[in-house]
Scaffold this active site. Structure first.
Site, PDB file in Angstrom:
ATOM      1  N   HIS A 107       0.823  -1.209   0.000  1.00  0.00           N
ATOM      2  CA  HIS A 107       0.000   0.000   0.000  1.00  0.00           C
ATOM      3  C   HIS A 107       0.859   1.262   0.000  1.00  0.00           C
ATOM      4  CE1 HIS A 107       0.310   0.947   4.386  1.00  0.00           C
ATOM      5  NE2 HIS A 107       0.368  -0.366   4.538  1.00  0.00           N
ATOM      6  N   ASP A 109      -0.264   4.454   0.917  1.00  0.00           N
ATOM      7  CA  ASP A 109      -0.545   5.487   1.926  1.00  0.00           C
ATOM      8  C   ASP A 109       0.202   5.219   3.217  1.00  0.00           C
ATOM      9  OD1 ASP A 109      -2.261   3.194   2.356  1.00  0.00           O
ATOM     10  OD2 ASP A 109      -3.409   4.389   3.775  1.00  0.00           O
ATOM     11  N   ASP A 170       6.154   1.584   6.404  1.00  0.00           N
ATOM     12  CA  ASP A 170       4.826   1.000   6.221  1.00  0.00           C
ATOM     13  C   ASP A 170       4.065   1.902   5.261  1.00  0.00           C
ATOM     14  OD1 ASP A 170       2.379  -0.207   6.464  1.00  0.00           O
ATOM     15  OD2 ASP A 170       1.967   0.575   8.455  1.00  0.00           O
ATOM     16  N   GLU A 204      -4.923   1.957   2.620  1.00  0.00           N
ATOM     17  CA  GLU A 204      -4.948   0.741   3.436  1.00  0.00           C
ATOM     18  C   GLU A 204      -5.137   1.099   4.890  1.00  0.00           C
ATOM     19  OE1 GLU A 204      -3.270  -2.627   5.870  1.00  0.00           O
ATOM     20  OE2 GLU A 204      -2.685  -0.537   5.823  1.00  0.00           O
ATOM     21  N   GLU A 205      -4.513   2.187   5.311  1.00  0.00           N
ATOM     22  CA  GLU A 205      -4.534   2.554   6.731  1.00  0.00           C
ATOM     23  C   GLU A 205      -5.919   3.002   7.189  1.00  0.00           C
ATOM     24  OE1 GLU A 205      -2.199   1.724   8.422  1.00  0.00           O
ATOM     25  OE2 GLU A 205      -0.322   1.862   7.312  1.00  0.00           O
ATOM     26  N   ASP A 227       3.788  -6.406   3.617  1.00  0.00           N
ATOM     27  CA  ASP A 227       3.373  -5.325   4.518  1.00  0.00           C
ATOM     28  C   ASP A 227       3.625  -5.718   5.974  1.00  0.00           C
ATOM     29  OD1 ASP A 227       2.215  -2.939   5.326  1.00  0.00           O
ATOM     30  OD2 ASP A 227       0.160  -3.645   5.125  1.00  0.00           O
ATOM     31  N   HIS A 409       3.503   3.144  12.120  1.00  0.00           N
ATOM     32  CA  HIS A 409       2.568   4.207  12.512  1.00  0.00           C
ATOM     33  C   HIS A 409       3.147   5.167  13.543  1.00  0.00           C
ATOM     34  CE1 HIS A 409      -1.074   1.492  11.283  1.00  0.00           C
ATOM     35  NE2 HIS A 409      -0.110   1.512  10.385  1.00  0.00           N
TER      36      HIS A 409
HETATM   37 ZN   LIG Z   1       0.999  -1.380   6.264  1.00  0.00          ZN
END
Ligand SMILES: [Zn+2]
Length: 439
Positions: A107, A109, A170, A204-205, A227, A409
């Protein structure tokens, strides 16, 4: 004589395999260089948007990746209206139809939790152990204590942000790794593989991007999201996940003439928050124990809302958590009879394990590729979800592979040169494992 014969056979075999290894030409661009380019592009997604992608800036990376895929020689490269990038790397077998088309997905984003703008990646060359203090905010420290994985990274080049943003490992690690896989395959036509479907997804987030995914058009029989975290891990299990939205409705009036009229919904929301069982929160659980988690809300006189994540590996556990929330709502309702309180629950995704069991070769091949890359494979249940959770539920079985990245994150996110390179190596083995099994 016999021994001598096998001795020569071993020497020949060794020479042969060294020869094969030596023949693998490096990719045009190293995984790390790609990664450092991609993290500079801000692709942060946003919660509660009605459009996919939730932020237009995700197109910036989508367009770049599509152009790079075309330049590498991938076919059928396209970007959907929702900013999903698709491409196909054609197989080079005499009959590609004998090998399942496998897909790789990452992903684009980054998490809405921490800014992903102006990422200033720092390379800690030839790491010699110890805690890593991030230079632009010295309170941000990656400690060995909390990150024991660092003990195995001596001599590696560790990549972090500067302490003011997340890194975006990520999942730009996964993107850089998949792009380097494609690059390496293009440089090395002697590496045999079937058709490989590639996709880079937005949002995705925030959970919206995968809803727009065209499984049919993607063309893979099996897929892997790239991921995950520590090299060696194969994630074949995710949460089953629901989100509850609790809405408290009161009555708003001018505060100057509110006596006997105003019903302030904020107090009911506050009361509800005090009722969460302390042993069932993300901050008090680990391993296979699920949680309920009030994570965002709004306070207003007329209407307040609280959103609650429900997470468990088993559906029965999820049901039990939903029942607890219902009881909490009823207790708050009893205390605030003048308010209306309602709870809506939506399904987010299901644990992929049950579905993956039907196709054991998907996880087995990933384990074999991990071994060939010199790592010890380990099955892992992630306390989270991936785009693969949703895809698996929709009929495209998709476990998750590691990227080498850690501390997603947050500002303490990191990856390393070896983390990126090992993953590419494992992916290269994986496409060959499938090709070898062609009948
Ligand atoms: Zn991820």
């Amino acid at each position: 004589m016999r021994n001598l014969k096998s001795f020569y056979a071993i020497i020949l075999l060794l020479l042969f395999s060294v020869g094969i290894q030596a023949q693998v030409k490096p990719s045009k661009e190293a995984a790390m260089d790609r990664f450092l380019r991609y993290v500079k592009i801000d692709t942060q997604s946003a919660e509660d948007q009605n459009t996919v992608p939730s932020t237009r800036k995700q197109f910036d990376l989508a367009k770049l990746l599509a152009a790079e895929l075309k330049a590498l020689g991938a076919q059928n490269v396209r970007i959907s209206e929702a900013a999903i990038v698709y491409a196909m790397v054609p197989g080079n077998l005499p009959d590609n139809s004998k090998v399942p088309t496998i897909g790789f997905i990452s992903h684009m984003d980054t998490s809405p939790a921490v800014s992903g703008a102006n990422v200033n990646a720092i390379i800690h060359k030839n790491y010699q152990g110890g805690d890593i203090v991030l230079p632009n905010d010295k309170t941000q420290i990656i400690t060995v204590d909390k990150n024991p994985v660092l003990k195995g990274m001596i001599g590696d080049d560790i990549i972090t942000a500067d302490g003011t943003t997340l890194l975006g490992s990520d999942d730009k690690s996964g993107i850089a790794e998949i792009m380097t896989l494609v690059d390496t395959l293009m440089q090395n036509p002697q590496i045999k593989h079937g058709n490989i479907a590639i996709s880079f997804t937005p949002d995705e987030e925030v959970g919206g991007g995968i809803e727009k995914f065209d499984i049919q058009g993607f063309g893979a029989k099996y897929a892997y999201t790239v991921d995950g975290e520590t090299p060696g891990e194969v994630d074949d299990e995710t949460w089953s996940a629901r989100t509850a939205t609790v809405t408290f409705t009161g009555k708003s009036t001018h505060p100057g003439s509110a006596k006997g009229m105003m019903v302030n919904s904020a107090y009911a929301a506050g009361d509800f928050l005090t009722r969460f069982p302390q042993d069932m929160l993300p901050e008090t659980t680990e391993g296979r124990v699920g949680f309920i988690h009030p994570y965002i809300g709004t306070l207003d006189i007329e209407t307040s809302t609280i959103k609650v994540l429900l997470r468990d590996f088993d559906i029965s556990g999820l049901e039990a958590k939903e029942a607890i929330l219902k009881k909490m709502v009823a207790a708050t309702q009893a205390k605030f009879p003048k308010m209306q309180i309602k709870m809506d629950v939506a399904l987010n995704y299901l644990n992929m394990k049950e579905e993956l069991k039907k196709y054991p070769e998907i996880v087995e091949n990933a384990m074999e590729a991990t071994r060939r890359a010199g790592l010890t494979p380990k099955l892992n249940a992630i306390r989270g979800g991936t785009d693969g959770s949703r895809l698996t539920a929709l009929g495209l079985p998709t476990p998750n592979l590691p990227t080498g990245g850690q501390n997603f994150h947050g500002k303490l996110e990191f990856n390393s040169r070896k983390g990126l390179e090992k993953t590419v190596e494992m992916l290269l083995h994986l496409v060959q494992v499938y090709a070898e099994k062609a009948k």
